[in-house]
Write a protein that holds these residues in place. Structure first.
Motif, PDB file in Angstrom:
ATOM      1  N   ASP A  68      -0.428  -4.441 -10.538  1.00 17.46           N
ATOM      2  CA  ASP A  68      -0.010  -3.844 -11.805  1.00 17.46           C
ATOM      3  C   ASP A  68      -1.008  -4.168 -12.904  1.00 17.46           C
ATOM      4  OD1 ASP A  68       2.452  -2.772 -10.812  1.00 17.46           O
ATOM      5  OD2 ASP A  68       3.272  -4.806 -10.831  1.00 17.46           O
ATOM      6  N   SER A  92       1.610  10.791  -7.916  1.00 15.25           N
ATOM      7  CA  SER A  92       1.907   9.385  -8.141  1.00 15.25           C
ATOM      8  C   SER A  92       3.052   8.963  -7.228  1.00 15.25           C
ATOM      9  CB  SER A  92       2.286   9.160  -9.608  1.00 15.25           C
ATOM     10  OG  SER A  92       2.553   7.801  -9.847  1.00 15.25           O
ATOM     11  N   LYS A  94       5.964   6.823  -6.262  1.00  7.34           N
ATOM     12  CA  LYS A  94       6.962   5.924  -6.836  1.00  7.34           C
ATOM     13  C   LYS A  94       7.913   5.476  -5.729  1.00  7.34           C
ATOM     14  CE  LYS A  94       6.640   8.319 -11.285  1.00  7.34           C
ATOM     15  NZ  LYS A  94       5.764   7.301 -11.889  1.00  7.34           N
ATOM     16  N   ARG A  95       8.997   4.821  -6.098  1.00  9.78           N
ATOM     17  CA  ARG A  95       9.969   4.425  -5.083  1.00  9.78           C
ATOM     18  C   ARG A  95      10.470   5.672  -4.353  1.00  9.78           C
ATOM     19  NH1 ARG A  95      11.195   1.395  -9.639  1.00  9.78           N
ATOM     20  NH2 ARG A  95      10.958  -0.875  -9.391  1.00  9.78           N
ATOM     21  N   ARG A 124      -1.364   5.106  -6.236  1.00  7.18           N
ATOM     22  CA  ARG A 124      -0.638   4.447  -5.160  1.00  7.18           C
ATOM     23  C   ARG A 124      -0.548   5.452  -4.012  1.00  7.18           C
ATOM     24  NH1 ARG A 124       1.236  -0.431  -7.018  1.00  7.18           N
ATOM     25  NH2 ARG A 124       1.709  -0.585  -9.250  1.00  7.18           N
ATOM     26  N   GLU A 128       1.445   1.605   0.162  1.00  6.12           N
ATOM     27  CA  GLU A 128       2.553   0.791  -0.332  1.00  6.12           C
ATOM     28  C   GLU A 128       3.436   0.291   0.813  1.00  6.12           C
ATOM     29  OE1 GLU A 128       3.271   0.266  -4.107  1.00  6.12           O
ATOM     30  OE2 GLU A 128       1.160   0.413  -3.494  1.00  6.12           O
ATOM     31  N   GLU A 209       7.133  -3.095 -17.410  1.00  2.61           N
ATOM     32  CA  GLU A 209       8.377  -3.279 -16.682  1.00  2.61           C
ATOM     33  C   GLU A 209       8.575  -4.770 -16.440  1.00  2.61           C
ATOM     34  OE1 GLU A 209       8.944  -1.023 -13.161  1.00  2.61           O
ATOM     35  OE2 GLU A 209       8.148   0.830 -14.012  1.00  2.61           O
TER      36      GLU A 209
END
Length: 290
Positions: A68, A92, A94-95, A124, A128, A209
């Motif tokens: 990060d 991008s 993300k989760r 990303r 991941e 975050e």
């Protein structure tokens, strides 16, 4: 020997997270020189992408991975400023969504791969799955809906995932798609300074975050995960570039130069005029004028 070779890992050399630089001598003399070099690189990347688009046989996938606050967003923004948006695809990671969790872990990757003639950018990526998920294996065992007997041996899970990644990137290479992978290597101290800056600046609070602070407790585990992922998946067709990231400007110049030199290796022909077509098109001018 090219200047970028010092950052390249293609399977012939081992990456050590402890030995990798996060700061090197600047590639620019001052802010004006940096801006001029960045503009020059952006023009060159745009020209290469235009040729690739016209050629319509090759594609490029540029992957950005980092801790990060390493500067992924800004690097993508600055390096590709000036590149025709028609030739860029940015995604991008993300989760995973509920729909994505109902599929295998590479499914969303295939949905977002670039077309021929374009540069796909992954902020990303599927990596991941051997980084965050490896540091936090409960994501695998509790959230990913994989049968328990298939996750009982975690070492085997990671080996299978590395193999799947290598196979996919080989498949892409065999079909004319170059994969270039960037690990933006920021130091723990520099990361802390950048996170503090996000807290202190109200206009940057949206970038922060609370979980970023919690993840710093796993710094050593992440460094090990990056090291293993890079060494297990680096190849000549899909190399990793470990970019010192403590100086954002330097990082952007290095990333831009890597993209240029890698794209120049593609057998992209120059756009040559078709004389017969040119003459045929001239006959349409009177009709258009009428």
């Amino acid at each position: 020997m090219s200047k970028i070779d010092a950052f390249r890992y293609d399977g012939s050399n081992k990456f050590s997270a402890k030995k990798a630089d996060t700061k090197i001598d600047d590639w620019y003399t001052d802010d004006a020189d940096y801006a001029a070099r960045l503009r020059e690189q952006a023009t060159e990347i745009d020209a290469l992408q235009t040729r690739m688009y016209a050629d319509n046989r090759y594609g490029v996938l540029a992957i950005f991975q980092a801790m990060d606050a390493a500067g992924k967003d800004g690097t993508i923004q600055h390096v590709f400023t000036g590149t025709n948006p028609m030739g860029l695809r940015v995604y991008s990671f993300k989760r995973p969504t509920e729909q994505e969790l109902d599929h295998d872990w590479l499914w969303r990757t295939y949905l977002n791969l670039p077309e021929r003639g374009t540069i796909g950018i992954f902020n990303r990526s599927y990596y991941e799955e051997v980084l965050v998920v490896k540091v936090h294996p409960d994501i695998l065992t509790k959230s990913q809906r994989i049968p328990a007997d298939l996750t009982a041996d975690l070492d085997k899970v990671w080996k299978h995932r590395y193999d799947a990644i290598v196979d996919m990137e080989k498949h892409l290479a065999r079909n004319g798609f170059l994969t270039i992978k960037f690990f933006l290597n920021v130091s723990k101290k520099e990361q802390a300074d950048r996170l503090i800056a996000r807290i202190e600046d109200p206009e940057k609070n949206w970038k922060f975050e609370e979980q970023d602070v919690e993840e710093r407790e796993y710094w050593a585990e992440y460094q090990k995960a990056f090291e293993e992922a890079i060494n297990e998946t680096a190849s000549k067709n899909s190399p990793w570039y470990v970019i010192p990231a403590d100086d954002k400007k330097n990082m952007r110049l290095i990333v831009g130069r890597v993209l240029i030199e890698e794209m120049k290796k593609l057998n992209i022909g120059d756009v040559k005029p078709d004389e017969a077509r040119f003459q045929a098109l001239q006959k349409l001018i009177p009709k258009l004028k009428a």
